[in-house]
Design a protein around this motif. Structure first.
Motif, PDB file in Angstrom:
ATOM      1  N   THR A 178       1.599   2.576 -15.522  1.00 17.19           N
ATOM      2  CA  THR A 178       0.810   3.745 -15.155  1.00 17.19           C
ATOM      3  C   THR A 178       1.581   4.647 -14.200  1.00 17.19           C
ATOM      4  O   THR A 178       1.546   5.860 -14.316  1.00 17.19           O
ATOM      5  CB  THR A 178      -0.530   3.319 -14.517  1.00 17.19           C
ATOM      6  OG1 THR A 178      -1.216   2.473 -15.425  1.00 17.19           O
ATOM      7  CG2 THR A 178      -1.398   4.522 -14.196  1.00 17.19           C
ATOM      8  N   TRP A 179       2.287   4.050 -13.259  1.00 20.06           N
ATOM      9  CA  TRP A 179       3.009   4.804 -12.232  1.00 20.06           C
ATOM     10  C   TRP A 179       4.512   4.530 -12.281  1.00 20.06           C
ATOM     11  O   TRP A 179       5.226   4.770 -11.324  1.00 20.06           O
ATOM     12  CB  TRP A 179       2.469   4.452 -10.842  1.00 20.06           C
ATOM     13  CG  TRP A 179       1.037   4.834 -10.688  1.00 20.06           C
ATOM     14  CD1 TRP A 179      -0.045   4.031 -10.880  1.00 20.06           C
ATOM     15  CD2 TRP A 179       0.515   6.113 -10.331  1.00 20.06           C
ATOM     16  NE1 TRP A 179      -1.196   4.735 -10.662  1.00 20.06           N
ATOM     17  CE2 TRP A 179      -0.890   6.013 -10.316  1.00 20.06           C
ATOM     18  CE3 TRP A 179       1.096   7.341 -10.007  1.00 20.06           C
ATOM     19  CZ2 TRP A 179      -1.721   7.083  -9.996  1.00 20.06           C
ATOM     20  CZ3 TRP A 179       0.271   8.406  -9.688  1.00 20.06           C
ATOM     21  CH2 TRP A 179      -1.114   8.275  -9.688  1.00 20.06           C
ATOM     22  N   PRO A 182       2.315   4.398  -5.834  1.00 17.06           N
ATOM     23  CA  PRO A 182       1.909   5.782  -5.569  1.00 17.06           C
ATOM     24  C   PRO A 182       1.135   5.923  -4.254  1.00 17.06           C
ATOM     25  O   PRO A 182       0.562   4.954  -3.755  1.00 17.06           O
ATOM     26  CB  PRO A 182       0.997   6.108  -6.755  1.00 17.06           C
ATOM     27  CG  PRO A 182       0.430   4.786  -7.152  1.00 17.06           C
ATOM     28  CD  PRO A 182       1.553   3.797  -6.925  1.00 17.06           C
ATOM     29  N   HIS A 207       2.007   0.933  -0.467  1.00 17.35           N
ATOM     30  CA  HIS A 207       1.298   2.206  -0.610  1.00 17.35           C
ATOM     31  C   HIS A 207       1.083   2.857   0.749  1.00 17.35           C
ATOM     32  O   HIS A 207       0.970   2.171   1.761  1.00 17.35           O
ATOM     33  CB  HIS A 207      -0.081   1.988  -1.251  1.00 17.35           C
ATOM     34  CG  HIS A 207      -0.026   1.390  -2.610  1.00 17.35           C
ATOM     35  ND1 HIS A 207       0.201   2.135  -3.744  1.00 17.35           N
ATOM     36  CD2 HIS A 207      -0.156   0.106  -3.028  1.00 17.35           C
ATOM     37  CE1 HIS A 207       0.194   1.338  -4.802  1.00 17.35           C
ATOM     38  NE2 HIS A 207      -0.024   0.100  -4.397  1.00 17.35           N
ATOM     39  N   GLU A 237      -2.436  10.520  -4.430  1.00 12.48           N
ATOM     40  CA  GLU A 237      -2.056  10.716  -5.831  1.00 12.48           C
ATOM     41  C   GLU A 237      -3.017   9.968  -6.753  1.00 12.48           C
ATOM     42  O   GLU A 237      -3.404  10.476  -7.801  1.00 12.48           O
ATOM     43  CB  GLU A 237      -0.638  10.211  -6.093  1.00 12.48           C
ATOM     44  CG  GLU A 237       0.469  11.040  -5.522  1.00 12.48           C
ATOM     45  CD  GLU A 237       1.824  10.448  -5.874  1.00 12.48           C
ATOM     46  OE1 GLU A 237       2.367  10.803  -6.939  1.00 12.48           O
ATOM     47  OE2 GLU A 237       2.310   9.616  -5.082  1.00 12.48           O
ATOM     48  N   VAL A 238      -3.369   8.768  -6.347  1.00 13.33           N
ATOM     49  CA  VAL A 238      -4.313   7.963  -7.135  1.00 13.33           C
ATOM     50  C   VAL A 238      -5.655   8.680  -7.205  1.00 13.33           C
ATOM     51  O   VAL A 238      -6.246   8.820  -8.282  1.00 13.33           O
ATOM     52  CB  VAL A 238      -4.470   6.545  -6.541  1.00 13.33           C
ATOM     53  CG1 VAL A 238      -5.552   5.766  -7.272  1.00 13.33           C
ATOM     54  CG2 VAL A 238      -3.143   5.801  -6.578  1.00 13.33           C
ATOM     55  N   LYS A 267       4.691   8.477  -1.486  1.00 14.00           N
ATOM     56  CA  LYS A 267       5.023   7.400  -2.405  1.00 14.00           C
ATOM     57  C   LYS A 267       5.899   6.388  -1.680  1.00 14.00           C
ATOM     58  O   LYS A 267       6.780   6.739  -0.919  1.00 14.00           O
ATOM     59  CB  LYS A 267       5.773   7.962  -3.608  1.00 14.00           C
ATOM     60  CG  LYS A 267       6.133   6.908  -4.625  1.00 14.00           C
ATOM     61  CD  LYS A 267       6.919   7.501  -5.755  1.00 14.00           C
ATOM     62  CE  LYS A 267       7.337   6.529  -6.823  1.00 14.00           C
ATOM     63  NZ  LYS A 267       7.197   5.127  -6.626  1.00 14.00           N
ATOM     64  N   LYS A 282      -5.396  11.686  -9.547  1.00 14.13           N
ATOM     65  CA  LYS A 282      -5.261  11.289 -10.956  1.00 14.13           C
ATOM     66  C   LYS A 282      -6.608  10.882 -11.561  1.00 14.13           C
ATOM     67  O   LYS A 282      -6.895  11.175 -12.713  1.00 14.13           O
ATOM     68  CB  LYS A 282      -4.268  10.142 -11.092  1.00 14.13           C
ATOM     69  CG  LYS A 282      -4.056   9.686 -12.524  1.00 14.13           C
ATOM     70  CD  LYS A 282      -2.997   8.611 -12.613  1.00 14.13           C
ATOM     71  CE  LYS A 282      -2.786   8.199 -14.040  1.00 14.13           C
ATOM     72  NZ  LYS A 282      -1.469   8.542 -14.535  1.00 14.13           N
TER      73      LYS A 282
END
Length: 104
Positions: free
Chosen positions: A75-76, A45, A36, A49-50, A41, A53
């Motif tokens: 999830t990703w 992610p 990460h 982004e996390v 990315k 989201k």
């Protein structure tokens, strides 16, 4: 007297910056950066982004802590995230790291 005030302001600024730096150091120490990054990315992610989201999600912190502990996929994308036990990152460090990520 101005010098003393300046020192106090500098110390307060350093103290305010410490939690963010400490959390980023925790992430580096736990080697989360292998998969990460803050704003791009990699295998997983970007932290930003996390944060986007899960912004405003009332259970985001607990859910992300659980995901890191137990791992998961879907999830990703289909690349699984392996579980990360307390031998890799302590409960306190994990909580601090997730709080930092969610504030990005």
């Amino acid at each position: 007297m101005k010098f003393v005030n300046l020192l106090c302001v500098a110390a307060l600024g350093a103290a305010a910056a410490t939690p963010a730096l400490a959390s980023e150091e925790i992430i580096k120490k736990a080697r989360c950066v292998a998969c990460h990054a803050v704003d791009q990315k990699r295998v997983g992610p970007a932290y930003k982004e996390v944060a986007a989201k899960y912004k405003g999600h009332p259970e985001a912190e607990a859910m992300l802590i659980s995901k890191v502990r137990h791992g998961g996929t879907g999830t990703w994308g289909q690349i699984p995230m392996p579980p990360h036990g307390t031998d890799k990152i302590s409960d306190a460090d994990l909580k601090a790291a997730v709080e930092w990520i969610l504030k990005l």
